[in-house]
Design a protein around this motif. Sequence first.
Motif: not given
Length: 269
Positions: A59-68, A73-75, A104-111, A128-132
């Motif tokens: 069972r693999l967790s699926v996690n994302a991380f927010a940096i505030d 906020v960068t996701l 508040r999420v202005g940046t999304v970056a993918f691994t 859209d999940a992140f309107p701004r």
Amino acid sequence: MQRSGSGDNHASYKLGALTIASLRDGYVDMPPTRLRRAGNKQFGDDLPPQVRLVGGSLRLSVNAFAIDDGADVTLIDTGASNAWHPSMGRLPVALREAGIAVDRVGTVAFTHTHLDHIHGLILPDGEDAFPRLARLLVPKEEIGMFRAEARLERFHERAEAFEAGQRIGANIEALGAPGHEVGHTCFRITSHGETVLVWGDIVHVPSMQFEHPEITWEFDGDQEQARASRLRMMALAADNMYCVAGAHLDSPGVGRITRSGTGFRFDPL
Ligand SMILES: [Zn+2]
């Protein structure tokens, strides 16, 4: 790095002047045959007893991380939304629980651009999940893969390529860690002398791969390169006393890593 709050779907931590939130998108079950040893060989009856199974599956967790940083906020990664199994897609609930307003999420970056990391840009209802959202950062090597995802079509042209070694924010640096995927990236986040490595898919099976980092994963695109990147990132974190945060470490997936025997040891925070 110290925990400052938690709930069913999140945990928050202080890292210098930053708040880092682990956001639980859900989990995905996979057969243990996806684990591979040298020569891309599966395990059979000889699966080590330390490997934790749930109903016969990993069972693999699926996690994302927010940096505030207080202003913005960068996701890092966004979960799967409704693009894969229904056991994922809780990111919006996790954000709410963590007290992070989606505007508040202005940046999304993918691994990297696998589906359990990118589809959370769009909610199950199609909004859209992140309107701004102002910046959408995709590893340079995977821009083409991202633009092949039909569900994310309206984001194809907004995607901006970043390179290994690039700073994507005042406190965030991209470190190339290819192997799992061609552009797979870890993000080194530093504030006031404290560092966490948000390392994406360096580990898929924590009950096995810290002690035996040589064990790979069927979905590692290049097994040898993935093994080398895992060893390099584990050593980097352990030898510099960085904390690590993993997309598939058991939620919340944040902790300390130290050398232990011929491998490593992970202590959750
Ligand atoms: Zn993944």
